[in-house]
Design a protein around this motif. Sequence first.
Motif: not given
Length: 227
Positions: A38-41, A61-66
């Motif tokens: 369930r992890l993505l950028a 620049v972004g955020t790693a999320g679930v």
Amino acid sequence: LPVLPLRDSVVFPLTAVPLAVGQARSLRLVDDVMRGNRLLALVAQRDAKAEPAGPDDLYRVGTAGVIHQRARVPDGTVRLMVQGIERIRLDALEQTEPYLAGLFTPLPDVVTREKEAEALARSVEALFGRIIELAPYLPEELLLAAANAETPSALANLIASTIRLKTEEKQQLLETLDVEERLRKLTAILSRELEVFELGTKLQSQVQEEMDKTQREYFLRQQLKAI
């Protein structure tokens, strides 16, 4: 990490954000991610109109999320609830089909002067509280959430994710690693927004006074006619 391009949206670390997904390759990405960890950028697009977004259309620049929740809608789109985890930098794209995926490096917060950051955080929290009183789209519950933010960085992320700003402005806040500098930028932004809200409230009050005055004069004229 697989890359989900975001239009007119920036996800900050430690914040929960609802997203709508409709493009075919983004739907494929979500399906694959849900079958895995369930992890993505989550990376914002420079140009919201780019479809599909290519490597040059994305910020670095972004955020790693679930992905916490997924709901399918009758119109074929999918609604997601994602949680930002940490700030990341895109180093290289490894694939473009069936969707974008790349290699990322974590970008942790930089705290050089803790006392200054704490003082700025209190100022930012106070400004945010005044804006909540005037902005109809901000629920009062955010006051409690802001008061319970564990760190100045968490407070900055919470506020930046909830106030309405242009994508470019939110992206600048996300890319600012130094917490003190980020809070200074946020102070300037909140001061500007508060001034706009206060001016709007003042103008609304003046218009209401003029309407009341006109209405009173109208009734007086009608009474004189009747007399």
